[in-house]
Write a protein that holds these residues in place. Structure first.
Motif, PDB file in Angstrom:
ATOM      1  N   TYR A 135       0.831  -1.207   0.000  1.00 27.28           N
ATOM      2  CA  TYR A 135       0.000   0.000   0.000  1.00 27.28           C
ATOM      3  C   TYR A 135       0.870   1.263   0.000  1.00 27.28           C
ATOM      4  O   TYR A 135       0.522   2.268  -0.631  1.00 27.28           O
ATOM      5  CB  TYR A 135      -0.898   0.001   1.236  1.00 27.28           C
ATOM      6  N   TYR A 136       2.007   1.213   0.697  1.00 29.64           N
ATOM      7  CA  TYR A 136       2.840   2.402   0.881  1.00 29.64           C
ATOM      8  C   TYR A 136       3.704   2.735  -0.328  1.00 29.64           C
ATOM      9  O   TYR A 136       4.332   3.799  -0.361  1.00 29.64           O
ATOM     10  CB  TYR A 136       3.755   2.219   2.101  1.00 29.64           C
ATOM     11  N   GLY A 137       3.757   1.829  -1.293  1.00 24.87           N
ATOM     12  CA  GLY A 137       4.700   2.043  -2.382  1.00 24.87           C
ATOM     13  C   GLY A 137       6.093   1.645  -1.935  1.00 24.87           C
ATOM     14  O   GLY A 137       6.264   0.982  -0.910  1.00 24.87           O
ATOM     15  N   THR A 138       7.106   2.034  -2.683  1.00 25.52           N
ATOM     16  CA  THR A 138       8.479   1.637  -2.363  1.00 25.52           C
ATOM     17  C   THR A 138       9.347   2.862  -2.082  1.00 25.52           C
ATOM     18  O   THR A 138       9.114   3.946  -2.620  1.00 25.52           O
ATOM     19  CB  THR A 138       9.106   0.840  -3.516  1.00 25.52           C
ATOM     20  N   GLY A 156       1.247   4.473  -2.346  1.00 25.73           N
ATOM     21  CA  GLY A 156       2.117   4.370  -3.499  1.00 25.73           C
ATOM     22  C   GLY A 156       1.343   4.497  -4.804  1.00 25.73           C
ATOM     23  O   GLY A 156       0.118   4.599  -4.818  1.00 25.73           O
ATOM     24  N   GLN A 157       2.088   4.471  -5.914  1.00 27.77           N
ATOM     25  CA  GLN A 157       1.475   4.673  -7.228  1.00 27.77           C
ATOM     26  C   GLN A 157       1.806   3.546  -8.201  1.00 27.77           C
ATOM     27  O   GLN A 157       1.802   3.747  -9.409  1.00 27.77           O
ATOM     28  CB  GLN A 157       1.958   6.012  -7.811  1.00 27.77           C
ATOM     29  N   ASP A 158       2.085   2.348  -7.665  1.00 29.56           N
ATOM     30  CA  ASP A 158       2.384   1.218  -8.549  1.00 29.56           C
ATOM     31  C   ASP A 158       1.246   0.197  -8.511  1.00 29.56           C
ATOM     32  O   ASP A 158       0.209   0.426  -7.870  1.00 29.56           O
ATOM     33  CB  ASP A 158       3.721   0.571  -8.169  1.00 29.56           C
ATOM     34  N   PHE A 159       1.422  -0.921  -9.186  1.00 32.46           N
ATOM     35  CA  PHE A 159       0.360  -1.914  -9.296  1.00 32.46           C
ATOM     36  C   PHE A 159      -0.093  -2.429  -7.938  1.00 32.46           C
ATOM     37  O   PHE A 159      -1.302  -2.483  -7.648  1.00 32.46           O
ATOM     38  CB  PHE A 159       0.833  -3.085 -10.176  1.00 32.46           C
ATOM     39  N   LEU A 160       0.855  -2.830  -7.084  1.00 27.36           N
ATOM     40  CA  LEU A 160       0.480  -3.384  -5.793  1.00 27.36           C
ATOM     41  C   LEU A 160      -0.211  -2.347  -4.918  1.00 27.36           C
ATOM     42  O   LEU A 160      -1.155  -2.665  -4.186  1.00 27.36           O
ATOM     43  CB  LEU A 160       1.714  -3.934  -5.070  1.00 27.36           C
ATOM     44  N   ALA A 161       0.256  -1.113  -4.976  1.00 28.41           N
ATOM     45  CA  ALA A 161      -0.379  -0.047  -4.196  1.00 28.41           C
ATOM     46  C   ALA A 161      -1.819   0.165  -4.665  1.00 28.41           C
ATOM     47  O   ALA A 161      -2.729   0.361  -3.845  1.00 28.41           O
ATOM     48  CB  ALA A 161       0.423   1.245  -4.314  1.00 28.41           C
ATOM     49  N   ASP A 162      -2.024   0.109  -5.968  1.00 29.13           N
ATOM     50  CA  ASP A 162      -3.376   0.277  -6.507  1.00 29.13           C
ATOM     51  C   ASP A 162      -4.289  -0.860  -6.061  1.00 29.13           C
ATOM     52  O   ASP A 162      -5.445  -0.634  -5.680  1.00 29.13           O
ATOM     53  CB  ASP A 162      -3.334   0.342  -8.035  1.00 29.13           C
ATOM     54  N   VAL A 163      -3.775  -2.094  -6.113  1.00 32.88           N
ATOM     55  CA  VAL A 163      -4.577  -3.256  -5.718  1.00 32.88           C
ATOM     56  C   VAL A 163      -4.929  -3.180  -4.235  1.00 32.88           C
ATOM     57  O   VAL A 163      -6.086  -3.402  -3.848  1.00 32.88           O
ATOM     58  CB  VAL A 163      -3.843  -4.571  -6.028  1.00 32.88           C
ATOM     59  N   THR A 164      -3.939  -2.879  -3.384  1.00 30.66           N
ATOM     60  CA  THR A 164      -4.213  -2.840  -1.947  1.00 30.66           C
ATOM     61  C   THR A 164      -5.165  -1.704  -1.599  1.00 30.66           C
ATOM     62  O   THR A 164      -6.007  -1.845  -0.709  1.00 30.66           O
ATOM     63  CB  THR A 164      -2.916  -2.706  -1.137  1.00 30.66           C
TER      64      THR A 164
END
Length: 298
Positions: free
Chosen positions: A118-121, A135-143
């Motif tokens: 959720y926090y991004g990297t 965050g603004q990546d795929f995993l952040a979007d999914v969470t």
């Protein structure tokens, strides 16, 4: 208490079920294949997410619901894999919230799985539950989407906990893959080695979820991580020492990126996450130190 678990046959789910049983609770595990499971005195398997199953008709009054369902992140992130990662989490969460809404007597708490993704990297920043920027990546979007779906339970007046898991260490999950290069005397840091790895032993992951069920003060985001995150290079050195293997071969980032594609972000990037809420509420970690956690897990 009567506690429902989705994803209760998975790595963390099995440990959570064992923990709750030890505490004297009755666990109802939602599964697509109840016919393949054997009920016990304290565990009942209930069919769901397939035509013909009606879990509500088989459940008694429920005190807590825990959502750990979702397809694994491991595997090449093709377009189809990414959609499966997202849709499996949304389907399970939406179904559970809908089921809770139809219960005549609502559970006291809904604990829904999420991830520190959720926090991004970042290699510089540290994150706690007080961090609001995502965050603004795929995993952040999914969470983010996953958590927003789970938050619908709040509108039903239910205490809702968003369990943001780090890397869970145990005999399954990521650790068996992480240790392979070391067992073949080819282990070392991955990429720059500066990326953070926020980890937790599987017994603490289960213990903290069980603790959150009991503690009325815990709500909203909950970082399910140990209080001692490590950079990849330091984690790898500790792993090598635990396995009595050398630490010397670095895996170059381009090689990892070519082999894993977009999934390489899981190992080449990371985040430094602290379990502030767990510590502030008094949870006692069984394995706060990485060396002890690896010794037990391996």
């Amino acid at each position: 208490m009567n506690i429902v678990i989705s994803g209760g046959t998975g790595f963390v789910g099995k440990q959570l079920a064992e923990t709750l049983i030890e505490e004297g609770h009755h666990v109802y595990i939602l599964t697509r294949s109840p016919e393949k499971k054997l009920d016990t005195k304290q565990v009942t398997y209930i069919g769901w997410l397939k035509k013909g199953f009606d879990p509500l008709s088989e459940l008694p009054e429920i005190d807590a619901v825990v959502n750990l369902a979702g397809t694994s992140l491991f595997g090449k992130w093709t377009k189809e894999k990414k959609e499966d990662i997202r849709s499996s989490r949304m389907e399970a969460t939406e179904t559970l919230v809908d089921m809770i809404g139809k219960m005549s007597k609502k559970p006291k708490v809904f604990v829904s799985g999420s991830a520190v993704g959720y926090y991004g990297t970042s290699e510089q920043d540290a994150f706690t539950e007080d961090t609001t920027k995502r965050g603004q990546d795929f995993l952040a979007d999914v969470t983010y989407e996953w958590e927003e779906t789970a938050k619908q339970a709040k509108r039903l007046g239910i205490r809702t906990v968003l369990a943001r898991f780090g890397i869970v260490l145990g005999d399954k999950g990521a650790l068996p893959l992480m240790q392979l290069p070391f067992r073949y005397f080819a282990g070392g840091k991955i990429g720059s080695g500066e990326q953070w790895l926020s980890w937790i032993h599987v017994q603490d992951a289960a213990g903290l979820i069980a603790y959150a069920i009991e503690q009325d003060s815990i709500k909203g985001p909950l970082n399910v991580t140990a209080p001692s995150p490590r950079r990849n290079k330091d984690f790898s050195k500790t792993l090598a020492k635990t396995l009595h293997r050398p630490y010397w071969t670095a895996a170059p980032a381009p090689v990892i990126q070519k082999a894993l594609g977009e999934m390489s972000t899981l190992v080449l990037e990371g985040q430094c996450v602290y379990p502030k809420k767990a510590l502030d509420s008094g949870y006692q970690f069984r394995f706060p130190a990485l060396s002890e956690a690896l010794e037990q897990a391996l």
